[in-house]
Write a protein that holds these residues in place. Structure first.
Motif, PDB file in Angstrom:
ATOM      1  N   ARG A 121       0.833  -1.201   0.000  1.00 30.02           N
ATOM      2  CA  ARG A 121       0.000   0.000   0.000  1.00 30.02           C
ATOM      3  C   ARG A 121       0.866   1.249   0.000  1.00 30.02           C
ATOM      4  O   ARG A 121       0.580   2.216  -0.691  1.00 30.02           O
ATOM      5  CB  ARG A 121      -0.936   0.001   1.214  1.00 30.02           C
ATOM      6  N   THR A 122       1.936   1.246   0.781  1.00 30.15           N
ATOM      7  CA  THR A 122       2.781   2.424   0.923  1.00 30.15           C
ATOM      8  C   THR A 122       4.188   2.125   0.424  1.00 30.15           C
ATOM      9  O   THR A 122       4.791   1.124   0.818  1.00 30.15           O
ATOM     10  CB  THR A 122       2.846   2.866   2.394  1.00 30.15           C
ATOM     11  N   THR A 123       4.697   2.982  -0.432  1.00 22.68           N
ATOM     12  CA  THR A 123       6.057   2.845  -0.963  1.00 22.68           C
ATOM     13  C   THR A 123       6.868   4.068  -0.561  1.00 22.68           C
ATOM     14  O   THR A 123       6.457   5.201  -0.809  1.00 22.68           O
ATOM     15  CB  THR A 123       6.043   2.718  -2.500  1.00 22.68           C
ATOM     16  N   ARG A 124       8.006   3.810   0.070  1.00 18.80           N
ATOM     17  CA  ARG A 124       8.928   4.875   0.460  1.00 18.80           C
ATOM     18  C   ARG A 124      10.206   4.788  -0.357  1.00 18.80           C
ATOM     19  O   ARG A 124      10.691   3.693  -0.675  1.00 18.80           O
ATOM     20  CB  ARG A 124       9.294   4.764   1.945  1.00 18.80           C
ATOM     21  N   LEU A 125      10.784   5.941  -0.657  1.00 23.57           N
ATOM     22  CA  LEU A 125      12.138   5.982  -1.186  1.00 23.57           C
ATOM     23  C   LEU A 125      13.102   5.597  -0.070  1.00 23.57           C
ATOM     24  O   LEU A 125      13.005   6.135   1.045  1.00 23.57           O
ATOM     25  CB  LEU A 125      12.458   7.385  -1.697  1.00 23.57           C
ATOM     26  N   TYR A 126      14.009   4.675  -0.333  1.00 23.68           N
ATOM     27  CA  TYR A 126      15.023   4.309   0.660  1.00 23.68           C
ATOM     28  C   TYR A 126      16.308   5.088   0.393  1.00 23.68           C
ATOM     29  O   TYR A 126      16.751   5.870   1.219  1.00 23.68           O
ATOM     30  CB  TYR A 126      15.246   2.806   0.646  1.00 23.68           C
ATOM     31  N   HIS A 127      16.908   4.905  -0.784  1.00 20.76           N
ATOM     32  CA  HIS A 127      18.046   5.752  -1.141  1.00 20.76           C
ATOM     33  C   HIS A 127      18.362   5.606  -2.628  1.00 20.76           C
ATOM     34  O   HIS A 127      17.820   4.740  -3.314  1.00 20.76           O
ATOM     35  CB  HIS A 127      19.291   5.437  -0.297  1.00 20.76           C
ATOM     36  N   ASP A 128      19.223   6.478  -3.093  1.00 25.73           N
ATOM     37  CA  ASP A 128      19.729   6.416  -4.472  1.00 25.73           C
ATOM     38  C   ASP A 128      21.200   6.028  -4.451  1.00 25.73           C
ATOM     39  O   ASP A 128      21.907   6.221  -3.454  1.00 25.73           O
ATOM     40  CB  ASP A 128      19.543   7.765  -5.169  1.00 25.73           C
ATOM     41  N   HIS A 129      21.669   5.493  -5.563  1.00 21.79           N
ATOM     42  CA  HIS A 129      23.039   4.983  -5.649  1.00 21.79           C
ATOM     43  C   HIS A 129      23.511   5.140  -7.096  1.00 21.79           C
ATOM     44  O   HIS A 129      22.895   4.609  -8.023  1.00 21.79           O
ATOM     45  CB  HIS A 129      23.056   3.507  -5.244  1.00 21.79           C
ATOM     46  N   LEU A 130      24.572   5.879  -7.290  1.00 23.57           N
ATOM     47  CA  LEU A 130      25.182   6.053  -8.602  1.00 23.57           C
ATOM     48  C   LEU A 130      26.345   5.080  -8.750  1.00 23.57           C
ATOM     49  O   LEU A 130      27.191   4.971  -7.860  1.00 23.57           O
ATOM     50  CB  LEU A 130      25.684   7.491  -8.772  1.00 23.57           C
ATOM     51  N   LEU A 131      26.400   4.376  -9.901  1.00 24.41           N
ATOM     52  CA  LEU A 131      27.474   3.418 -10.176  1.00 24.41           C
ATOM     53  C   LEU A 131      27.983   3.659 -11.595  1.00 24.41           C
ATOM     54  O   LEU A 131      27.240   3.459 -12.570  1.00 24.41           O
ATOM     55  CB  LEU A 131      26.973   1.980 -10.056  1.00 24.41           C
ATOM     56  N   VAL A 132      29.221   4.089 -11.709  1.00 27.02           N
ATOM     57  CA  VAL A 132      29.796   4.398 -13.021  1.00 27.02           C
ATOM     58  C   VAL A 132      31.082   3.605 -13.212  1.00 27.02           C
ATOM     59  O   VAL A 132      32.044   3.784 -12.450  1.00 27.02           O
ATOM     60  CB  VAL A 132      30.082   5.906 -13.169  1.00 27.02           C
ATOM     61  N   ASN A 151      20.451  -1.028   6.872  1.00 28.91           N
ATOM     62  CA  ASN A 151      19.976  -0.854   8.251  1.00 28.91           C
ATOM     63  C   ASN A 151      18.479  -1.114   8.351  1.00 28.91           C
ATOM     64  O   ASN A 151      17.764  -0.440   9.086  1.00 28.91           O
ATOM     65  CB  ASN A 151      20.281   0.571   8.735  1.00 28.91           C
ATOM     66  N   ILE A 152      17.998  -2.105   7.597  1.00 27.97           N
ATOM     67  CA  ILE A 152      16.559  -2.384   7.583  1.00 27.97           C
ATOM     68  C   ILE A 152      16.301  -3.882   7.718  1.00 27.97           C
ATOM     69  O   ILE A 152      17.126  -4.714   7.349  1.00 27.97           O
ATOM     70  CB  ILE A 152      15.889  -1.878   6.285  1.00 27.97           C
ATOM     71  N   SER A 153      15.107  -4.204   8.244  1.00 27.43           N
ATOM     72  CA  SER A 153      14.591  -5.564   8.247  1.00 27.43           C
ATOM     73  C   SER A 153      13.272  -5.567   7.482  1.00 27.43           C
ATOM     74  O   SER A 153      12.687  -4.512   7.221  1.00 27.43           O
ATOM     75  CB  SER A 153      14.372  -6.057   9.682  1.00 27.43           C
ATOM     76  N   GLY A 154      12.790  -6.766   7.139  1.00 28.92           N
ATOM     77  CA  GLY A 154      11.550  -6.874   6.380  1.00 28.92           C
ATOM     78  C   GLY A 154      11.819  -7.348   4.967  1.00 28.92           C
ATOM     79  O   GLY A 154      12.962  -7.359   4.492  1.00 28.92           O
ATOM     80  N   ARG A 155      10.754  -7.714   4.261  1.00 28.37           N
ATOM     81  CA  ARG A 155      10.900  -8.291   2.919  1.00 28.37           C
ATOM     82  C   ARG A 155      10.328  -7.405   1.808  1.00 28.37           C
ATOM     83  O   ARG A 155      10.531  -7.703   0.632  1.00 28.37           O
ATOM     84  CB  ARG A 155      10.229  -9.663   2.863  1.00 28.37           C
ATOM     85  N   ASP A 156       9.606  -6.361   2.155  1.00 27.17           N
ATOM     86  CA  ASP A 156       9.000  -5.519   1.124  1.00 27.17           C
ATOM     87  C   ASP A 156      10.035  -4.519   0.620  1.00 27.17           C
ATOM     88  O   ASP A 156      10.189  -3.413   1.162  1.00 27.17           O
ATOM     89  CB  ASP A 156       7.773  -4.787   1.678  1.00 27.17           C
ATOM     90  N   SER A 157      10.761  -4.927  -0.408  1.00 25.90           N
ATOM     91  CA  SER A 157      11.829  -4.068  -0.924  1.00 25.90           C
ATOM     92  C   SER A 157      12.005  -4.318  -2.409  1.00 25.90           C
ATOM     93  O   SER A 157      11.694  -5.399  -2.920  1.00 25.90           O
ATOM     94  CB  SER A 157      13.150  -4.360  -0.196  1.00 25.90           C
ATOM     95  N   ARG A 252      16.327   2.610  -4.687  1.00 26.47           N
ATOM     96  CA  ARG A 252      15.855   1.561  -3.788  1.00 26.47           C
ATOM     97  C   ARG A 252      14.610   2.055  -3.059  1.00 26.47           C
ATOM     98  O   ARG A 252      14.597   3.166  -2.510  1.00 26.47           O
ATOM     99  CB  ARG A 252      16.940   1.186  -2.776  1.00 26.47           C
ATOM    100  N   PHE A 253      13.581   1.220  -3.080  1.00 24.54           N
ATOM    101  CA  PHE A 253      12.314   1.542  -2.446  1.00 24.54           C
ATOM    102  C   PHE A 253      11.971   0.474  -1.413  1.00 24.54           C
ATOM    103  O   PHE A 253      12.364  -0.686  -1.550  1.00 24.54           O
ATOM    104  CB  PHE A 253      11.191   1.616  -3.480  1.00 24.54           C
ATOM    105  N   ILE A 254      11.226   0.852  -0.400  1.00 22.55           N
ATOM    106  CA  ILE A 254      10.807  -0.066   0.646  1.00 22.55           C
ATOM    107  C   ILE A 254       9.309   0.051   0.856  1.00 22.55           C
ATOM    108  O   ILE A 254       8.707   1.087   0.556  1.00 22.55           O
ATOM    109  CB  ILE A 254      11.571   0.182   1.964  1.00 22.55           C
ATOM    110  N   GLY A 255       8.722  -1.052   1.380  1.00 25.82           N
ATOM    111  CA  GLY A 255       7.273  -1.106   1.516  1.00 25.82           C
ATOM    112  C   GLY A 255       6.798  -1.323   2.935  1.00 25.82           C
ATOM    113  O   GLY A 255       7.482  -0.999   3.918  1.00 25.82           O
ATOM    114  N   ASP A 256       5.628  -1.929   3.044  1.00 24.64           N
ATOM    115  CA  ASP A 256       4.856  -1.916   4.284  1.00 24.64           C
ATOM    116  C   ASP A 256       5.545  -2.559   5.479  1.00 24.64           C
ATOM    117  O   ASP A 256       5.405  -2.081   6.609  1.00 24.64           O
ATOM    118  CB  ASP A 256       3.508  -2.617   4.057  1.00 24.64           C
ATOM    119  N   ASP A 257       6.267  -3.676   5.287  1.00 24.47           N
ATOM    120  CA  ASP A 257       6.769  -4.404   6.460  1.00 24.47           C
ATOM    121  C   ASP A 257       8.194  -4.037   6.849  1.00 24.47           C
ATOM    122  O   ASP A 257       8.749  -4.620   7.790  1.00 24.47           O
ATOM    123  CB  ASP A 257       6.652  -5.921   6.242  1.00 24.47           C
TER     124      ASP A 257
END
Length: 299
Positions: A121-132, A151-157, A252-257
């Motif tokens: 239901r809810t999607t949060r931005l976790y972080h961005d990462h540049l790779l060149v 630094n996170i637990s849960g499976r909604d990612s 990278r995005f994270i979700g409800d759990d």
């Protein structure tokens, strides 16, 4: 003051107060998810999404990458050794200070696609990462999972790997299909293979996929600008060096759990000072992790 948190504070109290309202959004109409692709993501933990970024999206991201490389952030570094004929540059957590990144996250369809693929239901931005990886970079990216570094637990990612250059099969990301359903593996430094996160022996070692590829269901795709690879943060993945320049941006995005799981060591990326503001086990309800999509169809 810690860089990530300081970057937010410099935006001003008014910006922080209105941040969640201006990030929250529903359907854009630009993010249809093919049922086959959604099924592949759930089954394999990785799927390619062809042509989901527009020329305007790519132009915005290309300018953001140019700015980021000209003005590296506090977490920038080189992930290749001095003898490497090329160079592997990476940087983290720059959406607050690179306006093109923030605009790309706001206006592209990826936040909605993340929510729909995760089924949250809810999607949060976790972080961005540049790779060149510059031309002739020999440094490979070894087999690993992303989440054990975090630094996170849960499976909604979900992670999106977004190249702005053509990527041939020999230089693309490879994934072990279905590995996201398995255990966490020991995270190690890419250059020296040191266990700088979890203590030695506390997690299983990463399987030797490259030594016996026939045993593992490896999937990979050649990519063109506009294509995106979506994968779970526990899916094993790797890539080789490159002969041509390979600029890629990850979101990278994270979700409800997902919950905050502070570590006694420096995570990659670090979020210095966050444990003073967000307790262990809490939802990631913090301005660093704005809600970028709310899925009205999720239950």
């Amino acid at each position: 003051m810690p860089p990530c948190l300081d970057a937010l504070r410099t935006r001003g109290a008014a910006g922080r107060a209105s941040g969640r309202r201006q990030w929250r959004r529903g359907s854009s109409g630009r993010a249809p998810i093919d049922p086959v692709a959604a099924g592949a993501y759930r089954r394999d933990g990785a799927v390619v999404l062809r042509g989901v970024l527009s020329p305007a999206d790519l132009s915005l991201l290309t300018e953001g990458i140019r700015r980021n490389m000209a003005e590296p952030g506090p977490f920038a570094g080189v992930a290749s050794n001095e003898e490497d004929p090329g160079r592997f540059f990476e940087d983290f957590c720059n959406w607050q200070r690179v306006p093109e990144y923030e605009a790309f996250i706001r206006t592209s369809a990826l936040a909605e696609m993340a929510g729909r693929l995760m089924g949250c239901r809810t999607t949060r931005l976790y972080h961005d990462h540049l790779l060149v990886k510059e031309p002739l970079t020999a440094q490979a990216t070894p087999w690993h999972q992303d989440q054990p570094y975090y630094n996170i637990s849960g499976r909604d990612s979900i992670s999106f790997w977004i190249p702005i250059d053509p990527v041939p099969l020999r230089s693309t990301l490879e994934f072990v299909a279905g590995s996201h359903a398995g255990p966490w593996y020991m995270p190690r430094t890419f250059l020296t293979e040191h266990a700088m996160w979890f203590p030695e022996g506390s997690l299983e070692e990463v399987p030797q996929v490259s030594a016996d590829r026939a045993r593992y269901p490896v999937v990979a795709w050649a990519l063109a600008p506009g294509d995106v690879v979506a994968f779970h943060m526990l899916t094993l993945h790797a890539s080789a060096g490159t002969t041509a320049r390979r600029r890629a941006f990850s979101l990278r995005f994270i979700g409800d759990d997902v919950r905050h799981a502070p570590r006694p060591w420096r995570t990659s990326p670090p979020f210095p000072g966050l444990c003073d503001e967000l307790p262990a086990g809490a939802e990631m309800d913090h301005p660093l992790f704005p809600v970028v999509y709310t899925n009205p169809d999720a239950t």
